[in-house]
Design an enzyme around this catalytic site. Structure first.
Site, PDB file in Angstrom:
ATOM      1  N   LYS A 112       7.698  -6.663   2.777  1.00  0.00           N
ATOM      2  CA  LYS A 112       7.461  -8.107   2.894  1.00  0.00           C
ATOM      3  C   LYS A 112       8.760  -8.906   2.931  1.00  0.00           C
ATOM      4  O   LYS A 112       8.776 -10.034   3.407  1.00  0.00           O
ATOM      5  CB  LYS A 112       6.589  -8.605   1.729  1.00  0.00           C
ATOM      6  CG  LYS A 112       5.251  -7.915   1.648  1.00  0.00           C
ATOM      7  CD  LYS A 112       4.105  -8.859   1.897  1.00  0.00           C
ATOM      8  CE  LYS A 112       2.773  -8.146   1.770  1.00  0.00           C
ATOM      9  NZ  LYS A 112       1.804  -8.420   2.779  1.00  0.00           N
ATOM     10  N   LYS A 196      -0.160  -0.316   9.219  1.00  0.00           N
ATOM     11  CA  LYS A 196      -1.380  -0.607   8.454  1.00  0.00           C
ATOM     12  C   LYS A 196      -2.080  -1.844   9.009  1.00  0.00           C
ATOM     13  O   LYS A 196      -1.416  -2.820   9.363  1.00  0.00           O
ATOM     14  CB  LYS A 196      -0.982  -0.860   6.991  1.00  0.00           C
ATOM     15  CG  LYS A 196      -2.153  -1.051   6.050  1.00  0.00           C
ATOM     16  CD  LYS A 196      -1.695  -1.466   4.647  1.00  0.00           C
ATOM     17  CE  LYS A 196      -1.645  -2.961   4.526  1.00  0.00           C
ATOM     18  NZ  LYS A 196      -2.046  -3.533   3.257  1.00  0.00           N
ATOM     19  N   LYS A 199      -4.188  -8.106   6.671  1.00  0.00           N
ATOM     20  CA  LYS A 199      -4.750  -9.420   6.988  1.00  0.00           C
ATOM     21  C   LYS A 199      -3.694 -10.462   7.300  1.00  0.00           C
ATOM     22  O   LYS A 199      -3.980 -11.464   7.937  1.00  0.00           O
ATOM     23  CB  LYS A 199      -5.719  -9.880   5.895  1.00  0.00           C
ATOM     24  CG  LYS A 199      -5.130 -10.129   4.532  1.00  0.00           C
ATOM     25  CD  LYS A 199      -6.217 -10.741   3.656  1.00  0.00           C
ATOM     26  CE  LYS A 199      -6.402 -10.005   2.343  1.00  0.00           C
ATOM     27  NZ  LYS A 199      -5.263 -10.071   1.438  1.00  0.00           N
TER      28      LYS A 199
HETATM   29  P1  ATP Z   1      -1.633  -8.716   2.968  1.00  0.00           P
HETATM   30  O1  ATP Z   1      -1.605  -8.443   4.421  1.00  0.00           O
HETATM   31  O2  ATP Z   1      -1.641 -10.158   2.613  1.00  0.00           O
HETATM   32  O3  ATP Z   1      -0.580  -7.947   2.204  1.00  0.00           O
HETATM   33  P2  ATP Z   1      -3.793  -6.870   2.718  1.00  0.00           P
HETATM   34  O4  ATP Z   1      -4.639  -6.939   3.932  1.00  0.00           O
HETATM   35  O5  ATP Z   1      -2.915  -5.695   2.554  1.00  0.00           O
HETATM   36  O6  ATP Z   1      -3.005  -8.219   2.460  1.00  0.00           O
HETATM   37  P3  ATP Z   1      -4.751  -7.030   0.033  1.00  0.00           P
HETATM   38  O7  ATP Z   1      -5.305  -8.241  -0.563  1.00  0.00           O
HETATM   39  O8  ATP Z   1      -3.348  -6.706  -0.307  1.00  0.00           O
HETATM   40  O9  ATP Z   1      -4.868  -6.985   1.600  1.00  0.00           O
HETATM   41  O10 ATP Z   1      -5.658  -5.788  -0.278  1.00  0.00           O
HETATM   42  C1  ATP Z   1      -6.923  -5.763  -0.844  1.00  0.00           C
HETATM   43  C2  ATP Z   1      -7.289  -4.312  -0.986  1.00  0.00           C
HETATM   44  O11 ATP Z   1      -7.519  -3.747   0.308  1.00  0.00           O
HETATM   45  C3  ATP Z   1      -6.177  -3.472  -1.610  1.00  0.00           C
HETATM   46  O12 ATP Z   1      -6.713  -2.547  -2.518  1.00  0.00           O
HETATM   47  C4  ATP Z   1      -5.540  -2.776  -0.457  1.00  0.00           C
HETATM   48  O13 ATP Z   1      -4.957  -1.555  -0.806  1.00  0.00           O
HETATM   49  C5  ATP Z   1      -6.736  -2.572   0.467  1.00  0.00           C
HETATM   50  N1  ATP Z   1      -6.317  -2.498   1.858  1.00  0.00           N
HETATM   51  C6  ATP Z   1      -5.617  -3.435   2.537  1.00  0.00           C
HETATM   52  N2  ATP Z   1      -5.399  -3.054   3.797  1.00  0.00           N
HETATM   53  C7  ATP Z   1      -5.976  -1.819   3.926  1.00  0.00           C
HETATM   54  C8  ATP Z   1      -6.075  -0.880   5.002  1.00  0.00           C
HETATM   55  N3  ATP Z   1      -5.544  -1.139   6.192  1.00  0.00           N
HETATM   56  N4  ATP Z   1      -6.737   0.277   4.785  1.00  0.00           N
HETATM   57  C9  ATP Z   1      -7.291   0.546   3.578  1.00  0.00           C
HETATM   58  N5  ATP Z   1      -7.220  -0.291   2.525  1.00  0.00           N
HETATM   59  C10 ATP Z   1      -6.574  -1.461   2.678  1.00  0.00           C
END
Ligand code: ATP
Ligand code: LTN
Length: 331
Positions: A112, A196, A199
């Site tokens: 990040k 990955k 969001k």
């Molecule tokens: P950001 O992009 O803002 O970092 P994020 O999409 O990674 O957010 P989080 O709020 O950090 O989402 O994650 C919520 C949950 O979803 C966490 O347990 C995270 O590990 C899981 N998660 C996020 N993206 C994935 C993915 N691509 N595959 C599987 N699990 C995921």
């Protein structure tokens, strides 16, 4: 006594299929067996710049998604991190037991902050795992279901627990265990299957709110390869492997079973089947979300959740304050 499950999602953007398959979809399975604490990590969402209106909307949205996923707020405690001030209070204690070195080695921090000017990196982003550890410790969580990317933070929490307990010769803090699903722990971007699905990075995402046409279009144009075999090979066929993962997670079958099903299919047929699986899962989910999002259920859940969480968190905070020697004023 029931074991304790805890997890959180930060309201940084629209939830994706990655969030759903990695975590959200599984949470309802814990609520009977575990005392469940499921929160919206809104303080964590402030660690990178975010428009206040959007943060507000996203927060409501996640509560609605939690409920639409089958979580029952009479069984699971659903609450806002910011509504239980003990999270911030414990954070200010725990910040003294994690080190600059280990925090700077966290993958999420490195990713990040990689395009940021060092002198403009917020302290909150750096100290993100301290608050996350505090979230977990406050509830004596036994298990923490998360996607693969968050495992490192839970491991760091375990280190912190051991360090703290040994320094004070106590067992006041419980060591949590990360639960990471075998299939679907890391759903990849559809446009760049080496990254990955995230969001806060809209390219290659499927959002839980996408309409049917958009979902189908995104899956049909997912990046694959030119070989025509539908087999799981993450290294050489990351795009197809990702679609196989999505398909098997949604159908609750193994990757091998999915491979078998598409043994003689071409990419077009396979992608259509993946799109059908996603649409069949998400449309009913969206219907439930639409019924909830403008209802009073959101507030009701958050009040109930906050009140229950507060009791548990406050008792733990008091115990920890005592262990470190903070003076308790007798009333
Ligand atoms: P950001 O992009 O803002 O970092 P994020 O999409 O990674 O957010 P989080 O709020 O950090 O989402 O994650 C919520 C949950 O979803 C966490 O347990 C995270 O590990 C899981 N998660 C996020 N993206 C994935 C993915 N691509 N595959 C599987 N699990 C995921
Ligand atoms: N860092 C997590 C969100 C989160 C969390 C937690 C998850 C904050 N505190 C405690 C599990 C336990 C994320 O980015 N998904």
């Amino acid at each position: 006594m029931k074991k304790i499950m805890l997890t959180g999602i930060k309201p940084t953007g629209n939830l994706t299929l990655g969030n759903y398959i990695g975590v959200l979809k599984h949470l309802k399975d814990y609520q009977d067996e575990y005392e469940s604490y499921i929160f919206i990590a809104d303080l964590h969402a402030l660690t990178l710049p975010i428009d206040p209106k959007i943060l507000n909307q996203n927060t409501r949205d996640i509560v609605a998604f939690y409920l639409a996923s089958g979580l029952d707020f009479n069984k699971s405690h659903i609450f806002l991190q910011s509504s239980v001030s003990e999270h911030a209070e414990l954070n200010s204690i725990m910040i003294n037991y994690l080190y600059m070195g280990e925090l700077s080695r966290m993958t999420q921090f490195k990713e990040k902050s990689k395009n940021m000017n060092y002198s403009a990196i917020g302290l909150g982003l750096f100290a993100y795992p301290v608050l996350m550890a505090s979230d977990i410790i406050l509830y004596d969580a036994d298990i923490v279901p998360v996607g693969e990317d968050q495992r490192q933070h839970v491991e760091l929490t375990r280190d912190l627990v051991r360090r703290f307990n040994s320094r004070y010769n106590t067992d006041v803090l419980k060591e949590p265990k990360a639960i990471v699903n075998k299939t679907g722990k890391r759903i990849m971007s559809l446009s760049d299957p080496l990254k990955k699905m995230s969001k806060s990075d809209p390219k290659g995402d499927i959002y839980l709110k996408d309409d049917e046409k958009t979902i189908r279009k995104k899956i049909m144009s997912a990046v694959t390869d030119s070989d025509c075999k539908i087999i799981y090979d993450k290294e050489n066929k990351p795009g197809i492997s990702n679609l196989l993962t999505i398909y098997s997670s949604l159908k609750d079958i193994s990757i091998e079973e999915a491979e078998k099903e598409f043994e003689n299919a071409n990419y077009g047929t396979f992608k259509r089947a993946v799109a059908d699986a996603v649409v069949n899962e998400l449309l009913p989910f969206q219907e439930r979300y639409n019924q909830i999002i403008n209802s009073n259920l959101i507030n009701e859940a958050l009040i109930k959740g906050r009140d229950a969480a507060k009791i548990k968190a406050n008792a733990k905070l008091k115990e920890i304050q005592k262990v470190v020697g903070l003076y308790e004023i007798k009333q």
